[in-house]
Design an enzyme around this catalytic site. Structure first.
Site, PDB file in Angstrom:
ATOM      1  N   LEU A  79       0.844  -1.097  -0.070  1.00  0.00           N
ATOM      2  CA  LEU A  79      -0.046  -0.009  -0.058  1.00  0.00           C
ATOM      3  C   LEU A  79       0.928   1.234   0.068  1.00  0.00           C
ATOM      4  CD1 LEU A  79      -2.416  -1.169   2.786  1.00  0.00           C
ATOM      5  CD2 LEU A  79      -2.960  -1.492   0.435  1.00  0.00           C
ATOM      6  N   ASP A  80       0.426   2.306  -0.621  1.00  0.00           N
ATOM      7  CA  ASP A  80       1.195   3.575  -0.517  1.00  0.00           C
ATOM      8  C   ASP A  80       0.710   4.289   0.782  1.00  0.00           C
ATOM      9  OD1 ASP A  80      -0.235   5.575  -3.158  1.00  0.00           O
ATOM     10  OD2 ASP A  80      -1.142   4.657  -1.456  1.00  0.00           O
TER      11      ASP A  80
END
Lengths: 124, 96
Positions: A79-80
């Protein structure tokens, strides 16, 4: 569409009076179509219900190995930082209390989230 | 606000952008109307994701200031909407 509907209605009325296979050949197609749709089980029973399939697929994906208690959002789950903020907001809503910004920036893994929430007296 | 002052000076840093994102989502939560709440959340997430790969400093700064303007609008509107909440909740909020 209206023609089909009126043809069907006419046909249904005929069935009540005649009680036999309709003699008029132009209605034959709609009669067999009705029979296929409502009376035969083999056409309906071959496919699974889509929502049931979706639930089962999602539970299989959830059990996928990567989501462990130690999983880091960014390195393990890919995930960012925007996703991480979204997850922290969803956790805030789930547990019903506000996480201040400076604390929220530090929550980068499932472990940290669990520790932080468990040590917060206002979590519901 | 430190983030607002820093953004006025130059290109916003990652922490400021995340602060803006989080403030928009928090403001979205305060709407009493289900539709507007969901729309605000959806729009901020989509907007930030679309602009994720911007590299030109001018476009980054203008996108950031657009976002701040929208945050002000959302804050005002959430107050105004809360003054006129309808009595009946949206069907999506009823527990089934």
């Amino acid at each position: 569409m209206a023609a089909v509907g009126s043809a069907l209605l006419k046909h249904l009325r005929l069935r009540v009076q005649v009680q036999a296979v309709p003699r008029n050949p132009s209605y034959a197609l709609s009669f067999s179509a009705i029979r296929r749709r409502f009376f035969s089980e083999d056409v309906r029973g071959s496919f699974l219900d889509k929502s049931e399939v979706a639930d089962r697929v999602i539970s299989v994906v959830k059990n996928f190995q990567k989501v462990t208690p130690n999983a880091n959002f960014q390195s393990d789950l890919g995930l960012d930082s925007l996703d991480t903020v979204e997850i922290v907001m969803a956790l805030e809503e789930e547990f019903g209390f506000e996480i201040p910004d400076n604390e929220a920036d530090k929550i980068n893994s499932i472990n940290l989230a669990v520790d932080f929430i468990a040590s917060h007296p206002q979590a519901k | 606000m430190a983030a607002a002052a820093a953004a006025a000076r130059g290109v916003p840093k990652r922490s400021e952008v995340l602060w803006l994102f989080r403030s928009l989502l928090r403001t979205a939560r305060q709407f009493s109307d289900y539709n507007i709440r969901e729309y605000t959340k959806r729009r901020t997430i989509d907007g930030f994701r679309l602009n994720r790969t911007l590299s030109d400093p001018d476009s980054i700064t203008s996108a950031f200031s657009d976002g701040k303007a929208q945050l002000e609008v959302a804050k005002r509107q959430s107050i105004i909407y809360s003054l006129y909440t309808p009595k009946v909740k949206s069907i999506m909020e009823l527990k089934s």
